[in-house]
Scaffold this motif. Structure first.
Motif, PDB file in Angstrom:
ATOM      1  N   ILE A  11      -5.501  -7.747   4.859  1.00  0.00           N
ATOM      2  CA  ILE A  11      -4.983  -7.801   3.614  1.00  0.00           C
ATOM      3  C   ILE A  11      -4.117  -6.447   3.737  1.00  0.00           C
ATOM      4  N   ARG A  12      -3.008  -6.266   3.159  1.00  0.00           N
ATOM      5  CA  ARG A  12      -2.291  -5.299   3.370  1.00  0.00           C
ATOM      6  C   ARG A  12      -2.862  -4.157   2.490  1.00  0.00           C
ATOM      7  N   GLY A  13      -3.224  -3.070   3.137  1.00  0.00           N
ATOM      8  CA  GLY A  13      -3.580  -1.665   2.452  1.00  0.00           C
ATOM      9  C   GLY A  13      -5.051  -1.395   2.654  1.00  0.00           C
TER      10      GLY A  13
ATOM     11  N   THR B 218      -7.341   2.027   9.205  1.00  0.00           N
ATOM     12  CA  THR B 218      -7.513   2.619   7.896  1.00  0.00           C
ATOM     13  C   THR B 218      -6.367   1.696   6.848  1.00  0.00           C
ATOM     14  N   SER B 219      -6.438   1.974   5.768  1.00  0.00           N
ATOM     15  CA  SER B 219      -5.651   1.684   4.612  1.00  0.00           C
ATOM     16  C   SER B 219      -4.148   2.001   5.164  1.00  0.00           C
ATOM     17  N   SER B 220      -4.051   3.099   5.580  1.00  0.00           N
ATOM     18  CA  SER B 220      -2.618   3.556   5.749  1.00  0.00           C
ATOM     19  C   SER B 220      -2.053   2.712   7.064  1.00  0.00           C
ATOM     20  N   ASP B 221      -2.843   2.423   7.934  1.00  0.00           N
ATOM     21  CA  ASP B 221      -2.782   1.554   9.036  1.00  0.00           C
ATOM     22  C   ASP B 221      -2.183   0.134   8.893  1.00  0.00           C
ATOM     23  N   THR B 222      -2.756  -0.323   7.936  1.00  0.00           N
ATOM     24  CA  THR B 222      -2.620  -1.807   7.316  1.00  0.00           C
ATOM     25  C   THR B 222      -1.522  -1.933   6.085  1.00  0.00           C
TER      26      THR B 222
ATOM     27  N   ARG C 253      -2.776  -3.631  -6.272  1.00  0.00           N
ATOM     28  CA  ARG C 253      -2.347  -2.471  -5.663  1.00  0.00           C
ATOM     29  C   ARG C 253      -2.764  -1.016  -6.336  1.00  0.00           C
ATOM     30  N   ARG C 254      -3.268  -1.146  -7.538  1.00  0.00           N
ATOM     31  CA  ARG C 254      -3.935  -0.006  -8.136  1.00  0.00           C
ATOM     32  C   ARG C 254      -5.317   0.016  -7.651  1.00  0.00           C
TER      33      ARG C 254
END
Length: 114
Positions: free
Chosen positions: A11-13, A71-75, A111-112
């Motif tokens: 899942i993105r992020g 990490t959330s940045s990676d995805t 997204r928040r």
């Protein structure tokens, strides 16, 4: 040519971990490279990589077991399908690779985070 279906869905992020075992390969002192791209290309610098992670600490190196942390940045990439591979570079500079596969990044609804 056979269709390659995604075997990983992210899942993105979101942070995630991919458990990986390369049977018969001792990962002691090795670096594992996980790279995902939107297309297969010959860019040896991997500058087109959507996701690029290096792992040097392994969960059970003698058995070829490691975890690839994302990490959330990676995805945090554009949702869609990506080709990925995993390469292992051992201390003696030998390279072992898995055949490329596909992963899918799906859009997140929220997204928040605050």
């Amino acid at each position: 040519m056979a269709t390659i279906r995604p075997d990983i869905t992210l899942i993105r992020g979101d942070s995630s971990s991919i458990n990986f075992t390369l049977e018969g390969v001792d990962l002691t002192g090795a670096t594992v490279f996980f790279t995902a791209k939107s297309a297969i290309d010959d860019d040896d610098t991997d500058s087109n990589a959507a996701i690029a992670v290096e792992v040097t600490a392994h969960t059970n190196p003698e058995a070829g077991e490691t975890v690839i942390p994302l990490t959330s940045s990676d995805t945090d990439v554009t949702p869609g399908q990506y080709f990925y591979d995993i390469q292992v570079k051992k201390g003696d500079n030998t390279i072992t690779s898995i055949r490329y596969r596909k992963l899918e990044v799906i859009a997140d609804i929220t997204r928040r985070t605050s």
